[in-house]
Write a protein that holds these residues in place. Structure first.
Motif, PDB file in Angstrom:
ATOM      1  N   ALA A 120       0.833  -1.204   0.000  1.00 29.57           N
ATOM      2  CA  ALA A 120       0.000   0.000   0.000  1.00 29.57           C
ATOM      3  C   ALA A 120       0.866   1.253   0.000  1.00 29.57           C
ATOM      4  O   ALA A 120       0.579   2.223  -0.716  1.00 29.57           O
ATOM      5  CB  ALA A 120      -0.931   0.002   1.210  1.00 29.57           C
ATOM      6  N   LEU A 121       1.937   1.228   0.774  1.00 34.16           N
ATOM      7  CA  LEU A 121       2.845   2.378   0.821  1.00 34.16           C
ATOM      8  C   LEU A 121       3.483   2.615  -0.546  1.00 34.16           C
ATOM      9  O   LEU A 121       3.596   3.768  -0.991  1.00 34.16           O
ATOM     10  CB  LEU A 121       3.912   2.158   1.891  1.00 34.16           C
ATOM     11  N   GLU A 122       3.872   1.565  -1.226  1.00 36.58           N
ATOM     12  CA  GLU A 122       4.459   1.712  -2.565  1.00 36.58           C
ATOM     13  C   GLU A 122       3.453   2.298  -3.553  1.00 36.58           C
ATOM     14  O   GLU A 122       3.807   3.140  -4.375  1.00 36.58           O
ATOM     15  CB  GLU A 122       4.977   0.365  -3.074  1.00 36.58           C
ATOM     16  N   LYS A 123       2.209   1.873  -3.474  1.00 37.43           N
ATOM     17  CA  LYS A 123       1.178   2.407  -4.385  1.00 37.43           C
ATOM     18  C   LYS A 123       0.962   3.898  -4.132  1.00 37.43           C
ATOM     19  O   LYS A 123       0.813   4.684  -5.069  1.00 37.43           O
ATOM     20  CB  LYS A 123      -0.145   1.657  -4.223  1.00 37.43           C
ATOM     21  N   VAL A 124       0.950   4.293  -2.868  1.00 40.74           N
ATOM     22  CA  VAL A 124       0.763   5.712  -2.549  1.00 40.74           C
ATOM     23  C   VAL A 124       1.970   6.520  -3.021  1.00 40.74           C
ATOM     24  O   VAL A 124       1.823   7.631  -3.537  1.00 40.74           O
ATOM     25  CB  VAL A 124       0.497   5.898  -1.035  1.00 40.74           C
TER      26      VAL A 124
END
Length: 159
Positions: A144-148
């Motif tokens: 999720a952090l990578e997508k953000v």
């Protein structure tokens, strides 16, 4: 209206440069309705999909807050101990999801980030081995952090 008064009034009202140009162009007609029409035309242009700098800054602020909350949940997940702090991790995940709800200009990565956050919540409350659940939660939070981050990079490129 004389040009000096117009400039002072525009500065006091804090009109953007595009609005000031539109008003200056319509000052030639000498009628206040012409200026109103210029403002209406410029607002219609911005409503047609062109976001202004205020929306970009707002989206960036929400993205940064979401990233901060995801990092906090990763930090809470990484603490030593036999059990996860489910309340703290869940609170940070829900805050991150709330911040992502307010972002409007990244339709490709945000649904995936929200799905990873949902999966992390689901894994956290699931049954089974604590070590496996903790690893799964950690993996979903990293994804999720990578997508953000991708969304934030895309927003910077689009400016």
């Amino acid at each position: 209206m004389c040009p000096k008064r117009f400039l002072i009034l525009a500065c006091l009202l804090g009109l953007s440069a595009a609005d000031q140009e539109a008003l200056a162009a319509d000052d030639e007609c000498g009628d206040e309705t012409c200026a109103l029409n210029a403002l209406q035309r410029s607002s219609l242009k911005s409503e047609e999909g062109q976001e202004g700098p205020m929306e970009d800054r707002r989206d960036e602020r929400f993205l940064e807050e979401a990233m901060r909350h995801i990092r906090e949940s990763l930090r809470d997940d990484g603490r030593r101990g036999m059990e996860m702090d489910k309340m703290a991790i869940g609170r940070h995940i829900r805050e991150a999801k709330t911040n992502l709800m307010h972002v409007s200009n990244c339709p490709s990565y945000l649904p995936e980030a929200r799905q990873h956050l949902d999966d992390a919540l689901h894994e956290m409350n699931g049954r089974g081995d604590e070590k496996r659940r903790r690893r799964e939660v950690h993996n979903h939070l990293h994804k999720a952090l990578e997508k953000v981050k991708h969304c934030k990079k895309k927003e910077r490129r689009d400016r």
